[in-house]
Design a protein around this motif. Structure first.
Motif, PDB file in Angstrom:
ATOM      1  N   LYS A  57       0.814  -1.228   0.000  1.00 36.98           N
ATOM      2  CA  LYS A  57       0.000   0.000   0.000  1.00 36.98           C
ATOM      3  C   LYS A  57       0.841   1.268   0.000  1.00 36.98           C
ATOM      4  O   LYS A  57       0.336   2.351  -0.264  1.00 36.98           O
ATOM      5  CB  LYS A  57      -0.869   0.055   1.277  1.00 36.98           C
ATOM      6  CG  LYS A  57      -2.082  -0.831   1.252  1.00 36.98           C
ATOM      7  CD  LYS A  57      -2.996  -0.508   2.440  1.00 36.98           C
ATOM      8  CE  LYS A  57      -3.411   0.935   2.514  1.00 36.98           C
ATOM      9  NZ  LYS A  57      -4.823   1.205   2.645  1.00 36.98           N
ATOM     10  N   SER A 144      -7.994  -0.789   4.208  1.00 36.09           N
ATOM     11  CA  SER A 144      -8.692  -0.642   2.940  1.00 36.09           C
ATOM     12  C   SER A 144      -7.720  -0.973   1.797  1.00 36.09           C
ATOM     13  O   SER A 144      -6.531  -0.659   1.873  1.00 36.09           O
ATOM     14  CB  SER A 144      -9.219   0.786   2.807  1.00 36.09           C
ATOM     15  OG  SER A 144      -8.203   1.720   3.119  1.00 36.09           O
ATOM     16  N   ASN A 146      -6.525   0.026  -1.002  1.00 38.57           N
ATOM     17  CA  ASN A 146      -6.147   1.088  -1.945  1.00 38.57           C
ATOM     18  C   ASN A 146      -4.686   1.439  -1.699  1.00 38.57           C
ATOM     19  O   ASN A 146      -4.148   1.114  -0.639  1.00 38.57           O
ATOM     20  CB  ASN A 146      -7.016   2.335  -1.690  1.00 38.57           C
ATOM     21  CG  ASN A 146      -6.979   2.739  -0.220  1.00 38.57           C
ATOM     22  OD1 ASN A 146      -7.660   2.150   0.612  1.00 38.57           O
ATOM     23  ND2 ASN A 146      -6.156   3.727   0.104  1.00 38.57           N
ATOM     24  N   SER A 152     -10.521   5.096  -0.998  1.00 43.31           N
ATOM     25  CA  SER A 152     -10.703   3.671  -0.735  1.00 43.31           C
ATOM     26  C   SER A 152     -11.406   3.012  -1.913  1.00 43.31           C
ATOM     27  O   SER A 152     -11.996   3.680  -2.753  1.00 43.31           O
ATOM     28  CB  SER A 152     -11.520   3.477   0.544  1.00 43.31           C
ATOM     29  OG  SER A 152     -10.825   4.026   1.634  1.00 43.31           O
ATOM     30  N   GLU A 181     -15.563   3.605   5.132  1.00 43.87           N
ATOM     31  CA  GLU A 181     -15.006   2.686   6.111  1.00 43.87           C
ATOM     32  C   GLU A 181     -15.784   2.738   7.427  1.00 43.87           C
ATOM     33  O   GLU A 181     -16.500   3.697   7.712  1.00 43.87           O
ATOM     34  CB  GLU A 181     -13.535   3.021   6.390  1.00 43.87           C
ATOM     35  CG  GLU A 181     -12.648   3.113   5.169  1.00 43.87           C
ATOM     36  CD  GLU A 181     -12.718   4.474   4.507  1.00 43.87           C
ATOM     37  OE1 GLU A 181     -13.618   5.276   4.836  1.00 43.87           O
ATOM     38  OE2 GLU A 181     -11.861   4.733   3.648  1.00 43.87           O
TER      39      GLU A 181
HETATM   40 MG    MG Z   1      -7.718   3.296   4.523  1.00 49.49          MG
END
Ligand code: MG
Ligand code: TXA
Length: 342
Positions: A57, A144, A146, A152, A181
């Motif tokens: 990430k 998340s 992303n 996200s 979220e």
């Molecule tokens: Mg996040």
């Protein structure tokens, strides 16, 4: 690496969840749907796998992960000092989009908690997520899915945009039902404190925990360099490539303001029914007084405007109460707190 994508249907759910669980058990990380947004899932007990999440990430090393569970035995293994009030909140909202922060046990390493003595825990309701955790028989660390800083992901397509070739498997469970979220609620202080608003609102939490509060940092730019309650609060987040400006005003003032703006690739985000009044290209991101409808579309619209080559996005501000609080919080961060009151 090749990224395999499996479209989930009722017939292949069990088999697909088993496959994802087997990847997780041998230390791989995979993307799974949850009811909020897609998650990037790894064995919470496997430090090497959890480190890979941060790598893939590009996530800052001091932003801890939420651990996802499928039953209360798992909760007892990773967290302690679960108060009666926390148990009541769990009964009311689990499985579902509520994350609670508890003191952690030794089972949770510093890699997951980033050195904090607490752990954030959530029991997701999405049947695919629940089945993967159950079959892995392990608590699952999952941020998340992303790239850090980007909006996200609320569909498998978004996950591919950000993570294709970096993970072996994506379970495609369709569009996320909620779209923002989970609500993050700290249960470690005198009263429960919302660190990140979500679709479960302060008002709803207060029905179970009347003393619950919203952290002041939810709508405020964090002071640079100071300690914050939730490390995720201090980064620019959810941001498209375009510059975002959140505008708190009537529709008439918004229209007048954007009409006066010069530049290329200017876009607006507005509410349903407002588009024909707006003199620049616009996308509706939900119904004005319906936070749930806004939450569902928010990240998708931000990503769509990136695809359109937007350079600047003017956003009609949602309310800062109820379910819209979560949407307002995400927009403020996407805008780097660039907010105008007209
Ligand atoms: Mg996040
Ligand atoms: O809905 C969700 O919560 C999604 C899905 C995948 O479950 N996950 C998610 O994870 O949003 P992430 O990593 O993007 O956000 C986790 C948030 C961050 O703001 C982080 O700082 C906060 O939870 N957090 C995690 N552990 C914490 C802790 N021990 N104390 C305070 N905040 C914590």
């Amino acid at each position: 690496m090749d990224t395999q994508i499996i479209k989930i249907d009722p017939e292949n759910l069990g088999r697909s969840a088993e496959l994802a669980a087997s990847f997780i058990k041998r230390g791989e990380i995979v993307a799974i749907p949850t009811e909020t947004v897609y998650g990037l899932a790894a064995n919470a007990y496997d430090d090497a796998a959890v480190r890979r999440i941060f790598e893939v990430k590009g996530r800052p090393q001091d932003n801890p992960l939420i651990v996802h569970i499928s039953d209360y035995v798992m909760l007892g293994n990773i967290a302690h000092t679960i108060t009666d009030e926390a148990a009541a909140l769990a009964r009311a909202f689990w499985p579902g989009p509520l994350t609670m922060v508890f003191p952690k046990t030794e089972a949770i390493s510093d890699i997951v908690s980033c050195g904090l003595d607490t752990v954030a825990v959530r029991m997701p309701s999405n049947p695919v997520a629940a089945e993967v955790i159950k079959r892995a028989e392990l608590p699952i660390a999952a941020p998340s899915a992303n790239l850090s800083g980007r909006p996200s992901t609320t569909s498998a397509r978004h996950v591919i945009t950000d993570l294709d070739g970096k993970i072996p498997l994506i379970l495609d469970g369709g569009e996320s039902a909620i779209g923002v979220e989970s609500t993050v609620l700290s249960m470690t202080g005198d009263v429960p404190v919302i660190l990140r608003p979500g679709i479960i609102s302060l008002e709803e939490i207060r029905e179970i925990a009347p003393n619950a509060e919203l952290s002041p940092s939810v709508f405020k730019e964090p002071p640079r360099g100071e300690k914050v309650e939730s490390p995720g609060m201090k980064y620019k987040h959810y941001a498209p490539n375009a510059e975002v400006v959140v505008i708190k005003s009537t529709l008439a003032k918004f229209v007048k303001y954007v009409r006066g703006q010069k530049g290329e690739n200017l876009y607006a985000m507005c509410f349903e029914g407002e588009q024909e009044d707006i003199p620049i290209p616009s996308v509706a991101y939900g119904i004005k007084k319906d936070g749930r409808s806004q939450a569902k579309r928010l990240f998708n619209v931000l990503r769509t405007l990136d695809d359109c080559g937007a350079e600047k996005i003017y956003v009609r501000a949602p309310l800062d109460t109820g379910e819209s609080a979560a949407v307002f919080n995400r927009l403020l961060r996407a805008a780097g707190f660039n907010i105008l009151e007209l």
